[in-house]
Motif scaffolding. Structure first.
Motif, PDB file in Angstrom:
ATOM      1  N   GLY A 255       0.834  -1.187   0.000  1.00 34.02           N
ATOM      2  CA  GLY A 255       0.000   0.000   0.000  1.00 34.02           C
ATOM      3  C   GLY A 255       0.870   1.238   0.000  1.00 34.02           C
ATOM      4  N   CYS A 256       0.222   2.382   0.091  1.00 29.61           N
ATOM      5  CA  CYS A 256       0.980   3.628   0.158  1.00 29.61           C
ATOM      6  C   CYS A 256       0.242   4.611   1.041  1.00 29.61           C
ATOM      7  N   ALA A 257       0.965   5.627   1.461  1.00 30.51           N
ATOM      8  CA  ALA A 257       0.381   6.663   2.312  1.00 30.51           C
ATOM      9  C   ALA A 257       0.995   8.001   1.940  1.00 30.51           C
ATOM     10  N   LEU A 258       0.261   9.039   2.221  1.00 35.40           N
ATOM     11  CA  LEU A 258       0.713  10.392   1.951  1.00 35.40           C
ATOM     12  C   LEU A 258       0.325  11.253   3.131  1.00 35.40           C
ATOM     13  N   THR A 259       1.223  12.103   3.548  1.00 35.35           N
ATOM     14  CA  THR A 259       0.889  13.107   4.547  1.00 35.35           C
ATOM     15  C   THR A 259       1.073  14.474   3.905  1.00 35.35           C
ATOM     16  N   VAL A 260       0.087  15.330   4.089  1.00 33.92           N
ATOM     17  CA  VAL A 260       0.087  16.635   3.447  1.00 33.92           C
ATOM     18  C   VAL A 260      -0.642  17.628   4.349  1.00 33.92           C
ATOM     19  N   GLU A 261      -0.169  18.861   4.345  1.00 32.71           N
ATOM     20  CA  GLU A 261      -0.804  19.923   5.121  1.00 32.71           C
ATOM     21  C   GLU A 261      -1.658  20.777   4.195  1.00 32.71           C
ATOM     22  N   ARG A 262      -2.814  21.176   4.703  1.00 33.20           N
ATOM     23  CA  ARG A 262      -3.727  22.016   3.931  1.00 33.20           C
ATOM     24  C   ARG A 262      -4.449  22.973   4.862  1.00 33.20           C
ATOM     25  N   LEU A 263      -5.052  23.999   4.275  1.00 27.47           N
ATOM     26  CA  LEU A 263      -5.953  24.882   4.993  1.00 27.47           C
ATOM     27  C   LEU A 263      -7.366  24.421   4.705  1.00 27.47           C
ATOM     28  N   MET A 264      -8.205  24.458   5.722  1.00 26.07           N
ATOM     29  CA  MET A 264      -9.600  24.099   5.507  1.00 26.07           C
ATOM     30  C   MET A 264     -10.484  25.111   6.216  1.00 26.07           C
ATOM     31  N   LEU A 265     -11.712  25.187   5.747  1.00 31.59           N
ATOM     32  CA  LEU A 265     -12.702  26.080   6.328  1.00 31.59           C
ATOM     33  C   LEU A 265     -13.882  25.269   6.830  1.00 31.59           C
ATOM     34  N   PRO A 266     -14.593  25.786   7.823  1.00 35.12           N
ATOM     35  CA  PRO A 266     -15.807  25.086   8.244  1.00 35.12           C
ATOM     36  C   PRO A 266     -16.861  25.150   7.135  1.00 35.12           C
ATOM     37  N   SER A 267     -17.782  24.218   7.144  1.00 32.13           N
ATOM     38  CA  SER A 267     -18.805  24.186   6.088  1.00 32.13           C
ATOM     39  C   SER A 267     -19.629  25.471   6.072  1.00 32.13           C
ATOM     40  N   SER A 268     -19.728  26.163   7.192  1.00 29.88           N
ATOM     41  CA  SER A 268     -20.479  27.420   7.237  1.00 29.88           C
ATOM     42  C   SER A 268     -19.864  28.496   6.338  1.00 29.88           C
ATOM     43  N   ALA A 269     -18.598  28.369   5.987  1.00 30.47           N
ATOM     44  CA  ALA A 269     -17.936  29.357   5.143  1.00 30.47           C
ATOM     45  C   ALA A 269     -18.230  29.148   3.665  1.00 30.47           C
ATOM     46  N   GLU A 270     -18.773  27.987   3.280  1.00 29.63           N
ATOM     47  CA  GLU A 270     -19.015  27.690   1.863  1.00 29.63           C
ATOM     48  C   GLU A 270     -19.902  28.727   1.187  1.00 29.63           C
ATOM     49  N   SER A 271     -20.889  29.228   1.904  1.00 31.77           N
ATOM     50  CA  SER A 271     -21.832  30.177   1.300  1.00 31.77           C
ATOM     51  C   SER A 271     -21.206  31.543   1.046  1.00 31.77           C
ATOM     52  N   SER A 272     -20.052  31.822   1.664  1.00 28.13           N
ATOM     53  CA  SER A 272     -19.424  33.135   1.484  1.00 28.13           C
ATOM     54  C   SER A 272     -18.269  33.125   0.476  1.00 28.13           C
ATOM     55  N   VAL A 273     -18.041  32.002  -0.205  1.00 27.12           N
ATOM     56  CA  VAL A 273     -16.966  31.937  -1.200  1.00 27.12           C
ATOM     57  C   VAL A 273     -17.348  32.816  -2.396  1.00 27.12           C
ATOM     58  N   PRO A 274     -16.487  33.776  -2.740  1.00 20.58           N
ATOM     59  CA  PRO A 274     -16.785  34.637  -3.895  1.00 20.58           C
ATOM     60  C   PRO A 274     -16.865  33.825  -5.191  1.00 20.58           C
ATOM     61  N   GLU A 275     -17.729  34.243  -6.078  1.00 19.23           N
ATOM     62  CA  GLU A 275     -17.910  33.584  -7.383  1.00 19.23           C
ATOM     63  C   GLU A 275     -16.733  33.869  -8.300  1.00 19.23           C
ATOM     64  N   GLY A 276     -16.414  32.935  -9.179  1.00 23.71           N
ATOM     65  CA  GLY A 276     -15.479  33.150 -10.266  1.00 23.71           C
ATOM     66  C   GLY A 276     -14.003  33.199  -9.906  1.00 23.71           C
ATOM     67  N   LEU A 277     -13.627  32.687  -8.744  1.00 26.26           N
ATOM     68  CA  LEU A 277     -12.210  32.692  -8.367  1.00 26.26           C
ATOM     69  C   LEU A 277     -11.481  31.544  -9.052  1.00 26.26           C
ATOM     70  N   ASP A 278     -10.287  31.823  -9.580  1.00 21.50           N
ATOM     71  CA  ASP A 278      -9.460  30.729 -10.086  1.00 21.50           C
ATOM     72  C   ASP A 278      -8.790  30.053  -8.878  1.00 21.50           C
ATOM     73  N   ASP A 279      -8.050  28.987  -9.120  1.00 27.10           N
ATOM     74  CA  ASP A 279      -7.451  28.225  -8.013  1.00 27.10           C
ATOM     75  C   ASP A 279      -6.550  29.071  -7.134  1.00 27.10           C
ATOM     76  N   ALA A 280      -5.720  29.915  -7.744  1.00 26.18           N
ATOM     77  CA  ALA A 280      -4.791  30.744  -6.972  1.00 26.18           C
ATOM     78  C   ALA A 280      -5.549  31.766  -6.123  1.00 26.18           C
ATOM     79  N   ALA A 281      -6.552  32.388  -6.687  1.00 28.75           N
ATOM     80  CA  ALA A 281      -7.335  33.383  -5.943  1.00 28.75           C
ATOM     81  C   ALA A 281      -8.132  32.718  -4.818  1.00 28.75           C
ATOM     82  N   LEU A 282      -8.657  31.531  -5.086  1.00 34.16           N
ATOM     83  CA  LEU A 282      -9.383  30.800  -4.044  1.00 34.16           C
ATOM     84  C   LEU A 282      -8.443  30.430  -2.898  1.00 34.16           C
TER      85      LEU A 282
END
Length: 192
Positions: free
Chosen positions: A105-132
């Protein structure tokens, strides 16, 4: 390559819960290893090998990794692979992987930023990956998380999540379905 089961700074081996499955133990061992390296680390890739098979077929490597024949080591041994090339997107890199038959098998460890689900409704429209990514990084409710995800050839999966603000071995969340997209990408590395 290095063995994730190397001793922690106080020279004590990481301890996984005794009731855990071999895959859960391997994930928690990798999480503990990554924790010992601190935060703000690059992604790390591990091959998961059958410990007994490694001792039999590669005794010198097993010895190098500290897996003595008399040792009651875990059923799976994580072996860290070479660094993921800088500047390479993780999904692109995983798409180039293929494992030899000796790898269970294999495994990966990676760090990321995450937001609570309550923040989903405030994501601005039309952001590319870098802007998001910039928007998430500046959001006041962001959380830094380290994800360790593992898959076996037979389809078994396990994950461990550790929040930076609750950086303690007793605060690690585990479960097979916590990071399904990453688990799918890792499982694809075993497809013909």
């Amino acid at each position: 390559m290095s063995n994730a089961s190397a001793s922690t700074p106080d020279n004590q081996p990481p301890q996984a819960p005794m009731a855990a499955s071999p895959l859960t133990r391997a994930v928690l061992e990798i999480d503990e290893y990554a924790s010992g390296l601190g935060w703000d680390q690059p992604a790390r890739l591990f091959a998961l090998v059958d410990t007994a098979r490694l001792r039999t077929q590669e005794p010198s490597l097993a010895s190098q990794l500290g897996l003595d024949a008399n040792d009651s080591a875990a059923a799976l041994t994580p072996v860290e692979q070479d660094e993921i090339p800088a500047g390479t997107a993780l999904d692109e890199f995983l798409g180039t992987l293929a494992w030899p038959d000796a790898v269970a098998g294999c495994a990966l460890t990676v760090e990321r930023l995450m937001l609570p689900s309550s923040a989903e409704s405030s994501v601005p429209e039309g952001l590319d990956d870098a802007a998001l990514a910039d928007w998430v990084a500046s959001h006041p409710d962001r959380q830094e998380v380290r994800m360790t995800v593992a898959v076996l050839r037979d389809g078994s999966r396990e994950s461990a999540l550790r929040l930076r603000e609750k950086d303690s071995p007793t605060e690690v969340l585990t479960g097979a379905g916590l990071v399904p997209g990453l688990a799918e990408a890792l499982a694809a590395t075993f497809e013909d």
